[in-house]
Enzyme design. Structure first.
Site, PDB file in Angstrom:
ATOM      1  N   ASP A  63      36.214  47.305  58.267  1.00 23.22           N
ATOM      2  CA  ASP A  63      37.514  46.694  57.945  1.00 23.22           C
ATOM      3  C   ASP A  63      37.778  45.611  58.992  1.00 23.22           C
ATOM      4  O   ASP A  63      37.054  45.531  59.996  1.00 23.22           O
ATOM      5  CB  ASP A  63      38.629  47.764  57.995  1.00 23.22           C
ATOM      6  CG  ASP A  63      39.826  47.423  57.106  1.00 23.22           C
ATOM      7  OD1 ASP A  63      39.967  48.035  56.026  1.00 23.22           O
ATOM      8  OD2 ASP A  63      40.615  46.528  57.481  1.00 23.22           O
TER       9      ASP A  63
ATOM     10  N   TYR B  59      43.400  35.928  41.704  1.00 21.42           N
ATOM     11  CA  TYR B  59      42.961  37.338  41.760  1.00 21.42           C
ATOM     12  C   TYR B  59      42.200  37.693  40.488  1.00 21.42           C
ATOM     13  O   TYR B  59      41.121  38.288  40.525  1.00 21.42           O
ATOM     14  CB  TYR B  59      44.206  38.228  41.922  1.00 21.42           C
ATOM     15  CG  TYR B  59      43.921  39.701  42.106  1.00 21.42           C
ATOM     16  CD1 TYR B  59      43.819  40.255  43.382  1.00 21.42           C
ATOM     17  CD2 TYR B  59      43.769  40.557  41.015  1.00 21.42           C
ATOM     18  CE1 TYR B  59      43.569  41.612  43.555  1.00 21.42           C
ATOM     19  CE2 TYR B  59      43.517  41.907  41.176  1.00 21.42           C
ATOM     20  CZ  TYR B  59      43.427  42.435  42.449  1.00 21.42           C
ATOM     21  OH  TYR B  59      43.172  43.775  42.621  1.00 21.42           O
TER      22      TYR B  59
ATOM     23  N   LYS C 273      38.265  38.786  40.088  1.00 17.43           N
ATOM     24  CA  LYS C 273      37.860  40.095  39.565  1.00 17.43           C
ATOM     25  C   LYS C 273      36.983  39.955  38.315  1.00 17.43           C
ATOM     26  O   LYS C 273      36.026  40.708  38.137  1.00 17.43           O
ATOM     27  CB  LYS C 273      39.102  40.962  39.284  1.00 17.43           C
ATOM     28  CG  LYS C 273      39.909  41.310  40.547  1.00 17.43           C
ATOM     29  CD  LYS C 273      39.092  42.094  41.571  1.00 17.43           C
ATOM     30  CE  LYS C 273      39.939  42.596  42.739  1.00 17.43           C
ATOM     31  NZ  LYS C 273      39.149  43.315  43.749  1.00 17.43           N
TER      32      LYS C 273
ATOM     33  N   ILE D 129      47.230  51.148  41.460  1.00 17.97           N
ATOM     34  CA  ILE D 129      47.069  52.355  42.280  1.00 17.97           C
ATOM     35  C   ILE D 129      48.087  52.275  43.416  1.00 17.97           C
ATOM     36  O   ILE D 129      48.276  51.199  44.002  1.00 17.97           O
ATOM     37  CB  ILE D 129      45.632  52.417  42.867  1.00 17.97           C
ATOM     38  CG1 ILE D 129      44.563  52.223  41.768  1.00 17.97           C
ATOM     39  CG2 ILE D 129      45.411  53.724  43.621  1.00 17.97           C
ATOM     40  CD1 ILE D 129      44.524  53.254  40.679  1.00 17.97           C
TER      41      ILE D 129
ATOM     42  N   THR E 284      48.926  52.110  46.581  1.00 18.38           N
ATOM     43  CA  THR E 284      48.361  51.891  47.921  1.00 18.38           C
ATOM     44  C   THR E 284      49.225  50.848  48.638  1.00 18.38           C
ATOM     45  O   THR E 284      50.072  50.208  48.012  1.00 18.38           O
ATOM     46  CB  THR E 284      46.927  51.318  47.844  1.00 18.38           C
ATOM     47  OG1 THR E 284      47.026  49.942  47.436  1.00 18.38           O
ATOM     48  CG2 THR E 284      46.043  52.079  46.872  1.00 18.38           C
TER      49      THR E 284
END
Ligand SMILES: NC(=O)c1ccc[n+]([C@@H]2O[C@H](COP(=O)([O-])OP(=O)(O)OC[C@H]3O[C@@H](n4cnc5c(N)ncnc54)[C@H](O)[C@@H]3O)[C@@H](O)[C@H]2O)c1
Length: 246
Positions: A34, A153, A157, A186, A188
């Site tokens: 990361d 984005y 993808k 999701i 997150t």
């Protein structure tokens, strides 16, 4: 997963964190990577506390050189590379095309798309030396449908799905499987920038009536990485609470 060596990028948070923890619990040696060293090291500590084996390596996935250094680190530390999860990503600038800045466009393409090419370039090279491997690219449901305010984005993808298919065609005969995963929304930190009203709107797009959990996505990634998925390659696996069924 005993004896397997796995790299997970963006493993300090969200889907990557859940994936690294799951692979660790299943006995893999996990390279947690990361740009956030502190949170990444924390994930390593949790894997080790559960009796697993893991190391942290700081790498910015938007850099080809750092992707190479990450693969070199995995091979030097654990002797080989079996599985790579190209997960690191950003939401990017939320603007319609006319208002999207050039910087915002380039940033999301760098982090969400160039990263996948750089990652696979060096990961597959190491897997060819290893004689087998499995790559899992984290795309999105937005790898197959559009979404307002997210052209960069969505483009990244969709392209990640196309690159996944091409990599599978190129390397499956050499025992390297390549697949993409397409989560719907999701819960997150990636969604932290959204207010409750927008989150509720998003929930209503999922027939299952809720957002997904990182752990649910991690289970699919684990399966794709494992030998149980021995005939699965070149595919895109939505995991979406019914989002794409409408
Ligand atoms: N959360 C969702 O709703 C959702 C849905 C579909 C797909 N995804 C995809 O799943 C992946 C993970 O998303 P998440 O929701 O877990 O996000 P997150 O924000 O919780 O975690 C992303 C991690 O990636 C790291 N990161 C960001 N830029 C990086 C860079 N340049 N180099 C290395 N690491 C970097 C961050 O530090 C963070 O730890 C992303 O590719 C995202 O596009 C997420």
């Amino acid at each position: 997963m005993k004896g397997k060596v796995v790299i997970v990028t963006g493993a300090a948070s969200g889907i990557g964190e859940a994936t690294a923890l799951l692979f660790g619990r299943e006995g893999a040696k996990v390279v947690v990577s990361d740009i956030n060293s502190e949170a990444g090291q924390e994930v390593v500590n949790r894997i080790e506390k559960n009796g697993g084996k893991a190391s942290f390596f700081k790498a910015d996935v938007a850099s080809a050189a750092e992707n190479k250094a990450l693969v070199d680190f995995a091979v030097k530390t654990y002797g080989k590379l079996d599985i790579a999860v190209n997960n690191a990503g950003i939401g990017g600038e939320a603007n319609k095309i006319v208002d999207m800045s050039l910087e915002g466009w380039h940033r999301v393409i760098d982090v969400n798309l160039h990263s996948i090419f750089y990652g696979m370039k060096y990961q597959i090279e190491a897997m060819l030396r290893n004689g087998q491997g499995s790559v899992i690219n984290i795309a999105s449901i937005l790898g197959s449908v559009g979404f307002e305010g997210s052209a960069g984005y969505v483009a990244a993808k969709h392209a990640a799905v196309g690159m996944t298919r091409t990599a599978a065609i190129e390397y499956s005969s050499q025992k390297i499987r390549v697949n993409a995963v397409g989560p719907a929304f999701i819960d997150t930190p990636l969604l932290d920038q959204l207010d409750d009203e927008v989150k509720n709107q998003l929930i209503s797009l999922h027939p299952i009536g809720r957002l997904g959990r990182s752990e649910e996505v991690a289970e699919l990634i684990l399966w794709l990485g494992s030998d149980k998925a021995s005939f699965a390659t070149g595919s895109y696996y939505p995991i979406d609470g019914g989002y794409l069924a409408r």
